[in-house]
Design an enzyme around this catalytic site. Sequence first.
Site, short mmCIF file in Angstrom:
data_model
loop_
_atom_site.label_atom_id
_atom_site.label_comp_id
_atom_site.label_asym_id
_atom_site.label_seq_id
_atom_site.Cartn_x
_atom_site.Cartn_y
_atom_site.Cartn_z
N HIS A 83 16.13 0.91 2.02
CA HIS A 83 14.68 0.90 2.14
C HIS A 83 14.38 0.57 3.61
CE1 HIS A 83 14.72 0.66 -2.21
NE2 HIS A 83 13.39 0.65 -2.26
N GLN A 131 16.29 -7.02 -2.90
CA GLN A 131 14.82 -7.00 -2.88
C GLN A 131 14.23 -8.06 -1.94
OE1 GLN A 131 12.10 -5.22 -5.22
NE2 GLN A 131 11.29 -5.89 -3.25
N GLU A 145 9.36 0.45 5.17
CA GLU A 145 8.40 0.81 4.12
C GLU A 145 7.13 -0.01 4.32
OE1 GLU A 145 9.57 -0.04 0.11
OE2 GLU A 145 7.97 1.21 -0.76
N ASP A 156 10.39 6.58 -7.24
CA ASP A 156 10.38 5.15 -6.94
C ASP A 156 10.12 4.31 -8.19
OD1 ASP A 156 10.89 3.15 -5.16
OD2 ASP A 156 9.01 3.28 -4.08
N HIS A 190 15.66 8.43 -5.93
CA HIS A 190 15.21 7.06 -5.63
C HIS A 190 14.29 6.53 -6.72
CE1 HIS A 190 14.20 3.91 -2.45
NE2 HIS A 190 13.37 3.63 -3.45
N HIS A 234 13.72 2.76 -9.40
CA HIS A 234 14.14 1.37 -9.70
C HIS A 234 14.12 1.22 -11.23
CE1 HIS A 234 13.66 -0.27 -5.51
NE2 HIS A 234 13.04 0.90 -5.41
FE FE2 Z 1 12.13 1.82 -3.64
#
Ligand code: FE2
Length: 413
Positions: free
Chosen positions: A209, A151, A212, A308, A54, A56
Amino acid sequence: MYIANCRIRGREGLWNVACENGKFDRIRPADGIIPEGATDAKERLLMPPFVEPHIHLDCVMTAGIPHYNMSGTLFEGISTWHEYKTTQPLLIPEIKDRARQALRLMAEHGVQFVRTHVDVTETSFQSAKALLELRDELKGILELQLVAFPQNGILSTVGGKDLMIRAMDMGFDCVGGIPHFEFCREYGVESLDFIFALAEKYDAMVDVHCDEMDDEQSRYLEVLATKAWERSLGPRTVAAHTCAMGSYNNAYTTKLFRALLESKINFNSCPTESVHLQGRAENYPKRRGVTRIRELTEAGMNVALGQDSIADPWYPIGVGDLLRVLEMGIHIEHLMGYKDLSKCLDFISQNGAKNLCIEDVYGIEEGKPANFILLDGKDDYDVVRFHSAVVLSVHNGEILSQKTPATAVVHNI
Ligand code: FE2
């Protein structure tokens, strides 16, 4: 390639490992003699490579541009990222360059398989195009999987569903989501229905996701697990972060675990990122904001740890080193009993492989692709304690990275 006199994780004794045509050819007990042409591993630990489940990559290496996140909060991260995008137009060569910088760091630290989320509500689609190009350029050298990540939400973005379909048409590997960030609960639930329908249509994996945040009422995980269970897609589904589970009451969690177990879904946690970003809405006592890694694992569920971010508006540091993430995770989750320590590398290796559904090319077995790392340590405990260097990383029989461990000279003690 011939590696002699190594330990193999999960096996007793010392071994010689020969690779040919990109595959493990012969794995035999060592007899104390270093065969001609072989590299002496000096009893170091050979194991399957680390897996980054995971990250980005579209945001990495942007910390400080146009300015640093001064508060360190998630919300200033979002506004700083918005400033980045409006002052530094996203262009394919620049995105690929930043992603390659991060991937080189990861390769240096023994990572060979990477799943990256890519924001597809960024309507220029420059990030999507850049990372698709990079995935194809690096195939066989280091493997990338791409998640179509909305997102700003799927239902809460104008044309959000079409953007997700466009990404899947372009060849993304996984359908992503962010139900807790949709405008209302109904949108969140509908987004999960859409995600699974898309996964079935494109024969893709799911990586969402999920919850979170610290809100104990953020309960999309039960919906995600139920939808996966209904469609028998649990083994190809990952619930990422699930930070709210760290705030759920135990009575609810006990009930929740039945659905999680039946669904067979996998989990991802990013302890460095979550402990940094969560717990921001309170003073003291302060929660940790990390999911129940220990309890999920003890109940028999699969949890992989990831980074992440690397140097982006949300998380300012990081060098592609999953051992650092693991250290944070085992501290936060009270996973440093001896039994825990002796198998802790599972979290950054085989558990990640299960999340990525790559078990057919993963493992130290004759006939499988020669994907392995050699660590300057002898077992899990040793590696996590001394933060051992990855001295050799080999992918499909080719050297991906090499490192000479640092030596120190101490005087007068
Ligand atoms: Fe993430």
